[in-house]
Each structure stands twice: as C-alpha cells, then as structure tokens.
Design a protein around this motif. Structure first.
Motif, PDB file in Angstrom:
ATOM      1  N   ALA A 167       7.915   8.794   4.612  1.00 14.74           N
ATOM      2  CA  ALA A 167       7.524   7.441   5.030  1.00 14.74           C
ATOM      3  C   ALA A 167       8.471   6.900   6.091  1.00 14.74           C
ATOM      4  CB  ALA A 167       7.499   6.521   3.822  1.00 14.74           C
ATOM      5  N   GLU A 168       9.773   7.146   5.929  1.00 13.85           N
ATOM      6  CA  GLU A 168      10.749   6.675   6.911  1.00 13.85           C
ATOM      7  C   GLU A 168      10.554   7.387   8.250  1.00 13.85           C
ATOM      8  OE1 GLU A 168      15.570   6.593   7.520  1.00 13.85           O
ATOM      9  OE2 GLU A 168      14.769   6.672   5.482  1.00 13.85           O
ATOM     10  N   GLU A 169      10.335   8.683   8.193  1.00 15.59           N
ATOM     11  CA  GLU A 169      10.113   9.448   9.427  1.00 15.59           C
ATOM     12  C   GLU A 169       8.843   8.992  10.132  1.00 15.59           C
ATOM     13  OE1 GLU A 169      11.576  11.958  12.174  1.00 15.59           O
ATOM     14  OE2 GLU A 169      12.527  11.538  10.258  1.00 15.59           O
ATOM     15  N   ALA A 170       7.783   8.731   9.346  1.00 15.03           N
ATOM     16  CA  ALA A 170       6.528   8.250   9.940  1.00 15.03           C
ATOM     17  C   ALA A 170       6.732   6.882  10.588  1.00 15.03           C
ATOM     18  CB  ALA A 170       5.449   8.171   8.871  1.00 15.03           C
ATOM     19  N   GLY A 171       7.517   6.024   9.952  1.00 11.82           N
ATOM     20  CA  GLY A 171       7.796   4.708  10.531  1.00 11.82           C
ATOM     21  C   GLY A 171       8.558   4.813  11.839  1.00 11.82           C
ATOM     22  N   GLU A 172       9.573   5.665  11.861  1.00 19.19           N
ATOM     23  CA  GLU A 172      10.353   5.850  13.089  1.00 19.19           C
ATOM     24  C   GLU A 172       9.497   6.449  14.203  1.00 19.19           C
ATOM     25  OE1 GLU A 172      13.989   7.946  12.427  1.00 19.19           O
ATOM     26  OE2 GLU A 172      14.662   6.521  10.910  1.00 19.19           O
ATOM     27  N   LEU A 206       9.954  11.854  -5.232  1.00 19.53           N
ATOM     28  CA  LEU A 206      10.024  10.509  -4.660  1.00 19.53           C
ATOM     29  C   LEU A 206      10.947  10.458  -3.443  1.00 19.53           C
ATOM     30  CD1 LEU A 206       8.958   7.657  -5.014  1.00 19.53           C
ATOM     31  CD2 LEU A 206      10.901   7.177  -6.512  1.00 19.53           C
ATOM     32  N   VAL A 207      12.041  11.199  -3.466  1.00 20.40           N
ATOM     33  CA  VAL A 207      12.967  11.234  -2.329  1.00 20.40           C
ATOM     34  C   VAL A 207      12.275  11.812  -1.102  1.00 20.40           C
ATOM     35  CG1 VAL A 207      15.133  12.209  -1.489  1.00 20.40           C
ATOM     36  CG2 VAL A 207      14.980  11.375  -3.835  1.00 20.40           C
ATOM     37  N   ALA A 208      11.511  12.873  -1.297  1.00 20.48           N
ATOM     38  CA  ALA A 208      10.793  13.479  -0.174  1.00 20.48           C
ATOM     39  C   ALA A 208       9.743  12.522   0.368  1.00 20.48           C
ATOM     40  CB  ALA A 208      10.135  14.784  -0.612  1.00 20.48           C
ATOM     41  N   LEU A 209       9.063  11.815  -0.520  1.00 18.09           N
ATOM     42  CA  LEU A 209       8.057  10.847  -0.073  1.00 18.09           C
ATOM     43  C   LEU A 209       8.696   9.718   0.735  1.00 18.09           C
ATOM     44  CD1 LEU A 209       5.793  10.611  -3.235  1.00 18.09           C
ATOM     45  CD2 LEU A 209       5.232  11.647  -1.033  1.00 18.09           C
ATOM     46  N   VAL A 216       0.846  -1.198   0.000  1.00 17.15           N
ATOM     47  CA  VAL A 216       0.000   0.000   0.000  1.00 17.15           C
ATOM     48  C   VAL A 216       0.878   1.243   0.000  1.00 17.15           C
ATOM     49  CG1 VAL A 216      -1.682   1.318   1.327  1.00 17.15           C
ATOM     50  CG2 VAL A 216      -1.941  -1.155   1.085  1.00 17.15           C
ATOM     51  N   LEU A 217       1.925   1.229   0.784  1.00 25.54           N
ATOM     52  CA  LEU A 217       2.837   2.368   0.830  1.00 25.54           C
ATOM     53  C   LEU A 217       3.485   2.586  -0.532  1.00 25.54           C
ATOM     54  CD1 LEU A 217       4.256   4.566   2.439  1.00 25.54           C
ATOM     55  CD2 LEU A 217       5.945   2.870   3.133  1.00 25.54           C
ATOM     56  N   ALA A 218       3.912   1.511  -1.171  1.00 24.17           N
ATOM     57  CA  ALA A 218       4.522   1.630  -2.500  1.00 24.17           C
ATOM     58  C   ALA A 218       3.522   2.195  -3.508  1.00 24.17           C
ATOM     59  CB  ALA A 218       5.036   0.274  -2.956  1.00 24.17           C
ATOM     60  N   GLN A 219       2.264   1.763  -3.429  1.00 28.52           N
ATOM     61  CA  GLN A 219       1.246   2.280  -4.345  1.00 28.52           C
ATOM     62  C   GLN A 219       0.988   3.761  -4.108  1.00 28.52           C
ATOM     63  OE1 GLN A 219      -2.171  -0.194  -3.698  1.00 28.52           O
ATOM     64  NE2 GLN A 219      -1.435  -1.837  -5.028  1.00 28.52           N
ATOM     65  N   GLN A 227       1.682   6.728  -6.752  1.00 35.70           N
ATOM     66  CA  GLN A 227       0.614   7.654  -7.120  1.00 35.70           C
ATOM     67  C   GLN A 227       1.065   9.100  -6.918  1.00 35.70           C
ATOM     68  OE1 GLN A 227      -2.971   7.090  -4.901  1.00 35.70           O
ATOM     69  NE2 GLN A 227      -4.017   8.831  -5.803  1.00 35.70           N
ATOM     70  N   ALA A 228       1.703   9.360  -5.780  1.00 36.40           N
ATOM     71  CA  ALA A 228       2.171  10.726  -5.507  1.00 36.40           C
ATOM     72  C   ALA A 228       3.272  11.127  -6.477  1.00 36.40           C
ATOM     73  CB  ALA A 228       2.659  10.823  -4.068  1.00 36.40           C
ATOM     74  N   ALA A 229       4.133  10.191  -6.823  1.00 35.39           N
ATOM     75  CA  ALA A 229       5.195  10.489  -7.779  1.00 35.39           C
ATOM     76  C   ALA A 229       4.593  10.779  -9.148  1.00 35.39           C
ATOM     77  CB  ALA A 229       6.175   9.323  -7.859  1.00 35.39           C
TER      78      ALA A 229
END
Length: 105
Positions: A31-36, A24-27, A9-12, A16-18
């Motif tokens: 995602a990494e910050e949200a996971g941490e 893509l780097v910001a996304l 789902v995250l990849a999709q 979509q955002a890309a």
C-alpha cells in the motif's frame, strides 16, 4: 471512492487480506509503495517531478504572496482616494451652503 473514504477502504481490504492469510506487513508495504508510485505519477503529470520543482513551488508561493499584497495595497489606495474625493465634495458643498463664496468677494 473519494479521498476521505480511501483510508477506510484500504483498511478494510488489508483486514480482509490479513484474514485470508496474507502478511499484514507485506500488505502495508504494498500500500505504501502504491501510494508513492501514484504520487510520483501525479507530480510527473504536473511537471513537478524534477529536482528544481521545490524551488519552482517556492517561487510560485512568493509570487502569489506578492500578488496578494499588491492587490490589498491597490484596494486600500482606491478606498483612500474615494474617501478623499468624498471629503472634498462634502467640504465644497458645505462651503457653498454656508455662503463661503460670498465671503471671499
């Protein structure tokens, strides 16, 4: 959403955002910050967010290992005693059947 489908789902969502023009780097950074952040919150709720948490977990693992060893040893001892009692009863039965008590008289 289950843990197994979360990555898909995250990849999709990132694709979509890309496609809509997001970087893509910001996304990926978001995602990494949200996971941490989510992991930090989960550890805090469990009381494992302090510096001593690693030591506490190591102690718990050691205690669990000792408990498993003690349980295994107790089962082995119980089985050994059951086998000894069964052997003693078998020998007493054979002695009675073969007239060992008459031989002693």
């Amino acid at each position: 959403m289950t843990a197994g489908t979360g990555g898909g789902v995250l990849a999709q969502l990132m694709a979509q955002a890309a496609g809509e023009g997001a970087d893509l780097v910001a996304l990926r950074a978001i995602a990494e910050e949200a996971g941490e952040l989510g992991a930090s919150r989960a550890l805090a709720r469990l009381g494992l967010s302090d510096a001593a948490a690693a030591g506490d977990m190591a102690e718990l693992r050691e205690l669990l290992g000792a408990w498993r060893d003690a349980k295994r040893s107790a089962w082995k001892a119980a089985v050994a005693w059951v086998l000894r009692v069964a052997g003693a009863l078998l020998l007493a039965g054979l002695a009675t059947r073969l007239g060992f008590w008459d031989f002693l008289k």
